[in-house]
Design a protein around this motif. Structure first.
Motif, mmCIF file in Angstrom:
data_model
loop_
_atom_site.group_PDB
_atom_site.id
_atom_site.type_symbol
_atom_site.label_atom_id
_atom_site.label_comp_id
_atom_site.label_asym_id
_atom_site.label_seq_id
_atom_site.Cartn_x
_atom_site.Cartn_y
_atom_site.Cartn_z
ATOM 1 N N VAL A 28 -7.473 -46.159 33.237
ATOM 2 C CA VAL A 28 -7.874 -47.062 32.158
ATOM 3 C C VAL A 28 -9.384 -47.057 31.970
ATOM 4 O O VAL A 28 -10.136 -47.457 32.863
ATOM 5 N N SER A 29 -9.821 -46.629 30.797
ATOM 6 C CA SER A 29 -11.238 -46.709 30.457
ATOM 7 C C SER A 29 -11.523 -48.058 29.799
ATOM 8 O O SER A 29 -10.665 -48.931 29.740
ATOM 9 N N GLU A 30 -12.724 -48.231 29.287
ATOM 10 C CA GLU A 30 -13.150 -49.529 28.757
ATOM 11 C C GLU A 30 -12.166 -50.095 27.731
ATOM 12 O O GLU A 30 -11.747 -49.402 26.805
ATOM 13 N N MET A 31 -11.788 -51.349 27.930
ATOM 14 C CA MET A 31 -10.843 -52.043 27.063
ATOM 15 C C MET A 31 -11.405 -53.413 26.686
ATOM 16 O O MET A 31 -12.202 -53.985 27.427
ATOM 17 N N PRO A 32 -10.961 -53.966 25.556
ATOM 18 C CA PRO A 32 -11.419 -55.318 25.205
ATOM 19 C C PRO A 32 -10.862 -56.392 26.128
ATOM 20 O O PRO A 32 -11.430 -57.475 26.237
ATOM 21 N N GLY A 36 -7.253 -53.130 35.289
ATOM 22 C CA GLY A 36 -7.269 -51.726 35.670
ATOM 23 C C GLY A 36 -8.424 -50.889 35.187
ATOM 24 O O GLY A 36 -8.456 -49.684 35.433
ATOM 25 N N VAL A 37 -9.397 -51.489 34.497
ATOM 26 C CA VAL A 37 -10.504 -50.696 33.934
ATOM 27 C C VAL A 37 -11.393 -50.162 35.060
ATOM 28 O O VAL A 37 -11.788 -50.898 35.962
ATOM 29 N N ILE A 38 -11.677 -48.867 34.988
ATOM 30 C CA ILE A 38 -12.615 -48.249 35.928
ATOM 31 C C ILE A 38 -13.607 -47.397 35.138
ATOM 32 O O ILE A 38 -13.370 -47.058 33.973
#
Length: 220
Positions: A28-32, A36-38
């Motif tokens: 998971v990349s950048e999310m609003p 799980g964002v890394i």
């Protein structure tokens, strides 16, 4: 039945998921919003440590084709999971620019309009992934909500889609059998249902995989 384990945060988690029988991993990349964002450098490290036959899905919230292309090239994944709506023109650009990279469009199943959305975009991608987010909120939910959506709508999408369909959204070891029987997807996708305090839990993972296998065997 394919199983994608999402929100992988380290090579140790990746190898744990692979040993359990996962056929794809979600990074998971950048999310609003959502878990799980890394950082992209960690995504690249994990993707590079995973054997090539496995799906290495980059979850992206980007919608501009050039931004998505640059992300893929930085991260070195073999699959792009497009978590927000992407135009058909952008999909065509991704096809031309990233030969051999699979495109998976996420459909957030809300109501009957989601069925039409899925059927309309399916011919442009390699697979669909049905989740339980909400793109209409001020801060978009693009996955990882832990909510179950209306599986009868998902079943309609599976029946009408010309491409494989993954089912996500609130799955766990206790409901995945019912979900598979109701929807008959190509694969299932899970994040929060196999985690404890954000960490991949081996016991929950084994229970989930056993439930998937048992249901698949009964249906075959």
């Amino acid at each position: 039945m394919r199983v994608k384990i999402c929100c992988i945060s380290s090579t140790a988690e990746a190898h744990l998921a692979i040993r359990a029988g996962a056929s794809a991993l979600g990074l998971v990349s950048e999310m609003p919003s959502g878990p799980g964002v890394i950082k992209e450098r960690h995504i690249a490290d994990i993707a590079g440590a995973v054997p090539p036959p496995l799906g290495r899905f980059l979850l992206t919230s980007q919608t501009n084709a050039n931004d998505i292309i640059a992300q893929q090239q930085r991260c070195g994944v073999n699959t792009l999971q497009l978590c927000d709506r992407v135009t058909v023109d952008a999909l065509h650009t991704l096809r031309r620019s990233l030969p051999g990279i699979s495109l998976v469009q996420v459909i957030h199943v809300v109501d009957d309009t989601s069925v039409a959305e899925a059927v309309g975009i399916a011919p442009e991608v390699d697979a669909l992934l049905l989740d339980s987010g909400n793109q209409s909120l001020a801060v978009k939910e693009l996955g990882g909500t832990g909510r179950v959506h209306d599986w009868s709508l998902s079943a309609q999408i599976v029946e009408r889609s010309p491409v494989p369909v993954f089912l996500a959204g609130g799955l766990n070891a206790d409901n995945v059998g019912e979900a598979i029987r109701a929807v008959n997807p190509f694969g299932v996708d899970i994040c929060t249902g196999v985690r404890t305090d954000g960490k991949l839990n081996e016991y929950k993972l084994k229970r989930f995989m056993a439930a998937v296998r048992a249901t698949s065997e009964k249906m075959s």
